[in-house]
Design a protein around this motif. Structure first.
Motif, PDB file in Angstrom:
ATOM      1  N   ILE A 185       0.868  -1.178   0.000  1.00 18.66           N
ATOM      2  CA  ILE A 185       0.000   0.000   0.000  1.00 18.66           C
ATOM      3  C   ILE A 185       0.907   1.232   0.000  1.00 18.66           C
ATOM      4  O   ILE A 185       1.612   1.490   0.980  1.00 18.66           O
ATOM      5  N   PRO A 186       0.918   1.996  -1.087  1.00 21.17           N
ATOM      6  CA  PRO A 186       1.939   3.039  -1.284  1.00 21.17           C
ATOM      7  C   PRO A 186       2.109   4.057  -0.151  1.00 21.17           C
ATOM      8  O   PRO A 186       3.228   4.433   0.152  1.00 21.17           O
ATOM      9  N   MET A 187       1.050   4.510   0.479  1.00 21.28           N
ATOM     10  CA  MET A 187       1.188   5.571   1.478  1.00 21.28           C
ATOM     11  C   MET A 187       1.237   5.054   2.917  1.00 21.28           C
ATOM     12  O   MET A 187       1.220   5.840   3.855  1.00 21.28           O
ATOM     13  N   CYS A 188       1.292   3.744   3.102  1.00 22.62           N
ATOM     14  CA  CYS A 188       1.385   3.184   4.460  1.00 22.62           C
ATOM     15  C   CYS A 188       2.795   3.350   5.014  1.00 22.62           C
ATOM     16  O   CYS A 188       3.775   3.196   4.290  1.00 22.62           O
ATOM     17  N   HIS A 189       2.860   3.624   6.296  1.00 19.77           N
ATOM     18  CA  HIS A 189       4.141   3.698   6.980  1.00 19.77           C
ATOM     19  C   HIS A 189       4.628   2.296   7.318  1.00 19.77           C
ATOM     20  O   HIS A 189       3.823   1.399   7.561  1.00 19.77           O
ATOM     21  N   LEU A 190       5.928   2.126   7.363  1.00 18.18           N
ATOM     22  CA  LEU A 190       6.530   0.885   7.827  1.00 18.18           C
ATOM     23  C   LEU A 190       6.390   0.858   9.347  1.00 18.18           C
ATOM     24  O   LEU A 190       6.925   1.730  10.036  1.00 18.18           O
ATOM     25  N   ILE A 191       5.662  -0.112   9.864  1.00 19.19           N
ATOM     26  CA  ILE A 191       5.353  -0.152  11.293  1.00 19.19           C
ATOM     27  C   ILE A 191       5.908  -1.431  11.904  1.00 19.19           C
ATOM     28  O   ILE A 191       5.618  -2.525  11.420  1.00 19.19           O
ATOM     29  N   PRO A 192       6.680  -1.306  12.988  1.00 21.10           N
ATOM     30  CA  PRO A 192       7.112  -2.519  13.688  1.00 21.10           C
ATOM     31  C   PRO A 192       5.914  -3.100  14.457  1.00 21.10           C
ATOM     32  O   PRO A 192       5.345  -2.444  15.320  1.00 21.10           O
ATOM     33  N   LEU A 193       5.524  -4.296  14.102  1.00 22.75           N
ATOM     34  CA  LEU A 193       4.377  -4.934  14.740  1.00 22.75           C
ATOM     35  C   LEU A 193       4.829  -5.665  16.001  1.00 22.75           C
ATOM     36  O   LEU A 193       5.881  -6.288  16.024  1.00 22.75           O
ATOM     37  N   THR A 194       4.012  -5.581  17.047  1.00 19.34           N
ATOM     38  CA  THR A 194       4.331  -6.287  18.274  1.00 19.34           C
ATOM     39  C   THR A 194       3.524  -7.568  18.411  1.00 19.34           C
ATOM     40  O   THR A 194       3.809  -8.376  19.286  1.00 19.34           O
ATOM     41  N   GLY A 195       2.532  -7.748  17.550  1.00 20.61           N
ATOM     42  CA  GLY A 195       1.745  -8.972  17.586  1.00 20.61           C
ATOM     43  C   GLY A 195       0.809  -9.072  16.401  1.00 20.61           C
ATOM     44  O   GLY A 195       0.255  -8.073  15.968  1.00 20.61           O
ATOM     45  N   VAL A 196       0.668 -10.286  15.870  1.00 18.18           N
ATOM     46  CA  VAL A 196      -0.326 -10.591  14.838  1.00 18.18           C
ATOM     47  C   VAL A 196      -0.910 -11.946  15.202  1.00 18.18           C
ATOM     48  O   VAL A 196      -0.171 -12.917  15.384  1.00 18.18           O
ATOM     49  N   ASP A 197      -2.228 -12.016  15.326  1.00 15.08           N
ATOM     50  CA  ASP A 197      -2.881 -13.272  15.665  1.00 15.08           C
ATOM     51  C   ASP A 197      -4.067 -13.472  14.733  1.00 15.08           C
ATOM     52  O   ASP A 197      -4.844 -12.531  14.495  1.00 15.08           O
ATOM     53  N   ILE A 198      -4.186 -14.667  14.201  1.00 13.75           N
ATOM     54  CA  ILE A 198      -5.251 -14.991  13.257  1.00 13.75           C
ATOM     55  C   ILE A 198      -6.000 -16.207  13.768  1.00 13.75           C
ATOM     56  O   ILE A 198      -5.387 -17.227  14.100  1.00 13.75           O
ATOM     57  N   HIS A 199      -7.320 -16.091  13.829  1.00 17.68           N
ATOM     58  CA  HIS A 199      -8.177 -17.199  14.248  1.00 17.68           C
ATOM     59  C   HIS A 199      -9.139 -17.524  13.112  1.00 17.68           C
ATOM     60  O   HIS A 199      -9.651 -16.618  12.446  1.00 17.68           O
ATOM     61  N   PHE A 200      -9.386 -18.806  12.931  1.00 13.72           N
ATOM     62  CA  PHE A 200     -10.353 -19.265  11.940  1.00 13.72           C
ATOM     63  C   PHE A 200     -11.480 -19.989  12.648  1.00 13.72           C
ATOM     64  O   PHE A 200     -11.262 -20.680  13.648  1.00 13.72           O
ATOM     65  N   ILE A 205     -15.692 -20.316   5.904  1.00 16.52           N
ATOM     66  CA  ILE A 205     -14.635 -20.136   6.905  1.00 16.52           C
ATOM     67  C   ILE A 205     -14.541 -18.641   7.201  1.00 16.52           C
ATOM     68  O   ILE A 205     -14.535 -17.812   6.280  1.00 16.52           O
ATOM     69  N   TYR A 206     -14.450 -18.309   8.481  1.00  9.92           N
ATOM     70  CA  TYR A 206     -14.334 -16.931   8.942  1.00  9.92           C
ATOM     71  C   TYR A 206     -12.919 -16.708   9.466  1.00  9.92           C
ATOM     72  O   TYR A 206     -12.379 -17.565  10.170  1.00  9.92           O
ATOM     73  N   ALA A 207     -12.344 -15.581   9.137  1.00  9.67           N
ATOM     74  CA  ALA A 207     -11.026 -15.208   9.643  1.00  9.67           C
ATOM     75  C   ALA A 207     -11.169 -13.967  10.511  1.00  9.67           C
ATOM     76  O   ALA A 207     -11.870 -13.015  10.140  1.00  9.67           O
ATOM     77  N   THR A 208     -10.495 -13.982  11.652  1.00 15.89           N
ATOM     78  CA  THR A 208     -10.413 -12.809  12.530  1.00 15.89           C
ATOM     79  C   THR A 208      -8.937 -12.547  12.771  1.00 15.89           C
ATOM     80  O   THR A 208      -8.211 -13.432  13.226  1.00 15.89           O
ATOM     81  N   VAL A 209      -8.510 -11.339  12.451  1.00 14.45           N
ATOM     82  CA  VAL A 209      -7.094 -10.978  12.549  1.00 14.45           C
ATOM     83  C   VAL A 209      -6.943  -9.806  13.507  1.00 14.45           C
ATOM     84  O   VAL A 209      -7.610  -8.785  13.355  1.00 14.45           O
ATOM     85  N   GLN A 210      -6.049  -9.953  14.489  1.00 17.04           N
ATOM     86  CA  GLN A 210      -5.744  -8.854  15.400  1.00 17.04           C
ATOM     87  C   GLN A 210      -4.260  -8.512  15.258  1.00 17.04           C
ATOM     88  O   GLN A 210      -3.404  -9.393  15.315  1.00 17.04           O
ATOM     89  N   VAL A 211      -4.005  -7.228  15.053  1.00 16.72           N
ATOM     90  CA  VAL A 211      -2.634  -6.735  14.900  1.00 16.72           C
ATOM     91  C   VAL A 211      -2.395  -5.670  15.969  1.00 16.72           C
ATOM     92  O   VAL A 211      -3.266  -4.833  16.225  1.00 16.72           O
ATOM     93  N   LYS A 212      -1.201  -5.699  16.564  1.00 12.72           N
ATOM     94  CA  LYS A 212      -0.851  -4.768  17.639  1.00 12.72           C
ATOM     95  C   LYS A 212       0.489  -4.106  17.362  1.00 12.72           C
ATOM     96  O   LYS A 212       1.362  -4.695  16.725  1.00 12.72           O
ATOM     97  N   THR A 213       0.634  -2.889  17.894  1.00 13.84           N
ATOM     98  CA  THR A 213       1.897  -2.167  17.835  1.00 13.84           C
ATOM     99  C   THR A 213       1.949  -1.142  18.954  1.00 13.84           C
ATOM    100  O   THR A 213       0.919  -0.779  19.534  1.00 13.84           O
ATOM    101  N   LYS A 214       3.137  -0.666  19.238  1.00  7.74           N
ATOM    102  CA  LYS A 214       3.355   0.554  20.017  1.00  7.74           C
ATOM    103  C   LYS A 214       4.051   1.481  19.046  1.00  7.74           C
ATOM    104  O   LYS A 214       5.238   1.300  18.756  1.00  7.74           O
TER     105      LYS A 214
END
Length: 166
Positions: free
Chosen positions: A79-94, A102-111
């Motif tokens: 995505i051209p205008m997105c900042h590079l972000i250090p992620l502290t967590g990514v969790d995906i549940h199906f 099938i349902y996907a739920t994605v949670q992403v975290k950062t500071k």
């Protein structure tokens, strides 16, 4: 500005009306998280074979989970205008409806100084697309539906929950 009113100021344009990456230098580092959801509808036999581990390419949901995590980490490259972000967590549940979806739920975290909504959305779509890719030989009619930001918190714009805007 309230959560229910759109921000009419387009921040991704400079004073010459040309694209720019928004300057977030002065923003405070805070905890931020975003949750995206989506679904993929398929033939009942396809879902049954996924559940039983009978897809020749391997464990569909395990591969989709890793693909989604990898995609979240690559969002700024896609995505051209997105900042590079250090992620502290990514969790995906199906989950599934025991029928055809099938349902996907994605949670992403950062500071960080900016949010992770795009990372959650990219991860969700990529996980669902990976399911499609791994099962397309037996079911080319699968449909991805209803991928959206479910919730986000942190940052200046505050807390957002899908469906609660006035």
């Amino acid at each position: 500005m309230s959560e229910s009113q759109p921000n009419d100021q387009l921040t991704h344009f400079n004073d010459q009306d040309r694209a720019r990456m928004v300057d977030v230098t002065a923003k405070a580092v805070t905890f931020r998280q975003a949750t995206a959801v989506g679904e993929i509808k398929m033939q009942p036999e396809t879902l049954q074979r996924i559940q039983q581990g009978q897809i020749k390419k391997g464990d569909v949901l395990a591969v989709a989970q890793v693909a989604g995590i990898m995609a979240a980490k690559k969002t700024s490259e896609l995505i051209p205008m997105c900042h590079l972000i250090p992620l502290t967590g990514v969790d995906i549940h199906f989950s599934d409806n025991q029928k055809d979806t099938i349902y996907a739920t994605v949670q992403v975290k950062t500071k960080n100084v900016t949010g992770v909504e795009m990372e959650a959305l990219i991860a969700c779509q990529t996980a669902l697309l990976t399911i499609y890719d791994m099962c397309k030989a037996m079911d080319r009619g699968m449909v991805l539906n209803n991928c959206h930001l479910q919730e986000k918190s942190g940052g200046k714009s505050g807390h957002f929950v899908y469906g609660t805007e006035a």
